[in-house]
Design a protein around this motif. Structure first.
Motif, PDB file in Angstrom:
ATOM      1  N   VAL A 184       0.907  -1.225   0.225  1.00 39.22           N
ATOM      2  CA  VAL A 184      -0.229   0.326   0.363  1.00 39.22           C
ATOM      3  C   VAL A 184       0.947   1.198  -0.006  1.00 39.22           C
ATOM      4  O   VAL A 184       1.845   1.697   1.103  1.00 39.22           O
ATOM      5  N   LYS A 185       0.625   1.871  -1.504  1.00 37.13           N
ATOM      6  CA  LYS A 185       1.417   3.380  -0.934  1.00 37.13           C
ATOM      7  C   LYS A 185       0.842   4.463  -0.568  1.00 37.13           C
ATOM      8  O   LYS A 185       0.076   4.573   0.096  1.00 37.13           O
ATOM      9  N   SER A 186       1.443   5.161   0.108  1.00 38.30           N
ATOM     10  CA  SER A 186       1.266   6.394   0.794  1.00 38.30           C
ATOM     11  C   SER A 186       1.716   7.481  -0.081  1.00 38.30           C
ATOM     12  O   SER A 186       2.683   8.193  -0.280  1.00 38.30           O
ATOM     13  N   PRO A 187      -0.179   8.176  -0.775  1.00 42.26           N
ATOM     14  CA  PRO A 187       0.444   9.068  -1.496  1.00 42.26           C
ATOM     15  C   PRO A 187       0.711  10.609  -1.262  1.00 42.26           C
ATOM     16  O   PRO A 187       0.170  11.058  -0.312  1.00 42.26           O
ATOM     17  N   LYS A 188       1.036  11.478  -2.735  1.00 42.92           N
ATOM     18  CA  LYS A 188       0.752  12.583  -1.908  1.00 42.92           C
ATOM     19  C   LYS A 188      -0.192  13.677  -2.352  1.00 42.92           C
ATOM     20  O   LYS A 188      -0.907  13.530  -3.637  1.00 42.92           O
TER      21      LYS A 188
END
Length: 274
Positions: A184-188
């Motif tokens: 799971v990515k942590s988008p900006k």
């Protein structure tokens, strides 16, 4: 309303303090829709049966025995009495070996709730003292008990005039969150989006009230069955969710407007994605 019967009777013991207690089921399936399997040809109920995989003959209950497949096709037979002898937990005593702060309870491990009440008038004082002392210290007791022929880890917490006993899952039963969350990515995103989402949350903030919970699946089943009984068409299905949001800021602002929230706050800039 008839109170449910106790599923276990014994003693709750903390050190040298002991009192008689009863475990009573805290959940019920009485209001659920239950289906029977029917023969499509004549509409009559059918029943299940265990059959021998090779001969196809029905195996009666008296001839059935548990088996563990050690190797492919090689089973070790285990008698019921052999399982009973393995029980390391006392069948009649809830021995409390430790207390944990309520704030440290990981709810993922909570499985099935029961009510714990005094077994009789003679047990009431000791039960009340233990319950109130745990409430004052804001702790839960850890113990284990034999329920339905199996030892189970449990957590005991004060609850009103009684206590709540909850079966616990073991760590081996839990899937590690790392195996699920690693990809799971942590988008900006624009910080203002967080502010707008917070406004929407504040508008919908409420108290935890189980009486407001709805079983939409059960309600839909009842509506469908009622329609079929009356010879009517079944209710329309719930529409499928729309595709992923492209302009998040716009959608959030529309949600705020629908809730009647004053939006004279940050004007967020959302990154559009294809």
């Amino acid at each position: 309303m008839v109170a449910p019967r106790a599923v276990w009777k014994g003693f709750l013991r903390v050190g040298s303090v002991a009192c008689g207690v009863k475990i009573v089921g805290a959940t019920s399936e009485a209001s659920k829709i239950h289906f029977k399997i029917l023969n499509r040809k004549d509409g009559l109920p059918v029943k299940s049966a265990y059959v021998d995989e090779e001969t196809g003959d029905i195996v009666e209950a008296a001839d059935q025995i548990k088996g563990y497949e050690a190797d492919k096709g090689d089973f070790i037979q285990v008698e019921p009495d052999e399982i009973k002898k393995l029980k390391l937990t006392s069948q009649h005593t809830l021995d409390v070996d430790s207390f944990v702060p309520v704030t440290e309870i990981d709810t993922r491990y909570l499985e099935k709730p029961y009510y714990l009440i005094p077994a009789d008038g003679a047990s009431l004082e000791a039960f009340a003292v233990l319950r109130d002392a745990m409430a004052k210290k804001r702790v839960a007791a850890r113990s284990c008990v034999v329920l339905y022929q199996r030892g189970r880890e449990v957590l005991i917490q004060p609850l009103g005039k009684g206590m709540l006993l909850t079966e616990l899952r073991t760590q081996n039963e839990m899937t590690s969150q790392d195996t699920v969350f690693d990809d799971v990515k942590s988008p900006k995103y624009d910080a203002d989006l967080l502010e707008i989402a917070g406004l929407l949350i504040d508008k919908k903030a409420t108290k935890f009230d189980p009486s407001k919970f709805e079983d939409t699946y059960e309600d839909a089943l009842i509506a469908m069955i009622d329609a079929k009984r009356k010879g009517k068409k079944p209710p329309k299905p719930v529409p499928q969710p729309k595709e992923n949001v492209v302009d998040l800021a716009s959608v959030l602002r529309k949600s705020l407007a629908k809730e009647g929230v004053n939006q004279d706050r940050p004007k967020a800039k959302s990154r559009k994605s294809a």
